[in-house]
Design a protein around this motif. Structure first.
Motif, PDB file in Angstrom:
ATOM      1  N   GLN A   1       0.867  -1.170   0.000  1.00  0.00           N
ATOM      2  CA  GLN A   1       0.000   0.000   0.000  1.00  0.00           C
ATOM      3  C   GLN A   1       0.907   1.223   0.000  1.00  0.00           C
ATOM      4  OE1 GLN A   1      -2.099  -0.872   3.553  1.00  0.00           O
ATOM      5  NE2 GLN A   1      -3.651  -2.065   2.526  1.00  0.00           N
ATOM      6  N   ALA A   2       1.027   1.878  -1.125  1.00  0.00           N
ATOM      7  CA  ALA A   2       2.022   2.927  -1.321  1.00  0.00           C
ATOM      8  C   ALA A   2       1.861   4.102  -0.364  1.00  0.00           C
ATOM      9  CB  ALA A   2       1.974   3.411  -2.763  1.00  0.00           C
ATOM     10  N   LEU A   3       0.673   4.385   0.097  1.00  0.00           N
ATOM     11  CA  LEU A   3       0.444   5.562   0.917  1.00  0.00           C
ATOM     12  C   LEU A   3       0.441   5.270   2.411  1.00  0.00           C
ATOM     13  CD1 LEU A   3      -2.292   7.264  -1.269  1.00  0.00           C
ATOM     14  CD2 LEU A   3       0.167   7.665  -1.261  1.00  0.00           C
ATOM     15  N   ILE A   4       0.813   4.069   2.808  1.00  0.00           N
ATOM     16  CA  ILE A   4       0.837   3.709   4.225  1.00  0.00           C
ATOM     17  C   ILE A   4       2.252   3.295   4.623  1.00  0.00           C
ATOM     18  CG2 ILE A   4      -0.002   2.140   5.992  1.00  0.00           C
ATOM     19  CD1 ILE A   4      -2.584   1.907   4.431  1.00  0.00           C
ATOM     20  N   THR A   5       2.765   3.929   5.668  1.00  0.00           N
ATOM     21  CA  THR A   5       4.061   3.599   6.227  1.00  0.00           C
ATOM     22  C   THR A   5       3.876   3.291   7.700  1.00  0.00           C
ATOM     23  OG1 THR A   5       5.147   5.127   4.717  1.00  0.00           O
ATOM     24  CG2 THR A   5       6.398   4.453   6.635  1.00  0.00           C
ATOM     25  N   ALA A   6       4.576   2.294   8.198  1.00  0.00           N
ATOM     26  CA  ALA A   6       4.522   1.953   9.617  1.00  0.00           C
ATOM     27  C   ALA A   6       5.915   1.556  10.072  1.00  0.00           C
ATOM     28  CB  ALA A   6       3.534   0.820   9.854  1.00  0.00           C
ATOM     29  N   TYR A   7       6.258   1.954  11.280  1.00  0.00           N
ATOM     30  CA  TYR A   7       7.550   1.588  11.850  1.00  0.00           C
ATOM     31  C   TYR A   7       7.471   1.636  13.367  1.00  0.00           C
ATOM     32  CZ  TYR A   7       8.154   6.659  12.246  1.00  0.00           C
ATOM     33  OH  TYR A   7       7.988   7.989  12.549  1.00  0.00           O
TER      34      TYR A   7
END
Length: 69
Positions: A49-55
């Protein structure tokens, strides 16, 4: 104080309210960050999902903090 790992999620450039998503273990936190980014649902991986980042990021928290693991 204890060291914990906070799950941070960014959707379309905006940071989502995850102030209470603490994990005791970095591997468990990374598991969820990976699944959020990949969009994993009981089937094989979908396209990222290109618009979702998680870390995960380390934080010092009070001993009475609620953890997700």
């Amino acid at each position: 104080m204890l060291m914990a790992f906070l799950l941070v999620v960014i959707v379309d450039g905006d940071r989502e309210p995850t102030a209470n998503m603490y994990f005791r273990n970095i591997n468990r936190c990374n598991y969820f960050s990976d699944r959020i980014e990949r969009g994993h649902y009981k089937r094989r991986y979908r396209h990222g999902q290109a618009l979702i980042t998680a870390y995960c990021t380390p934080r010092m928290v009070a001993e009475e903090t609620r953890f997700w693991d």
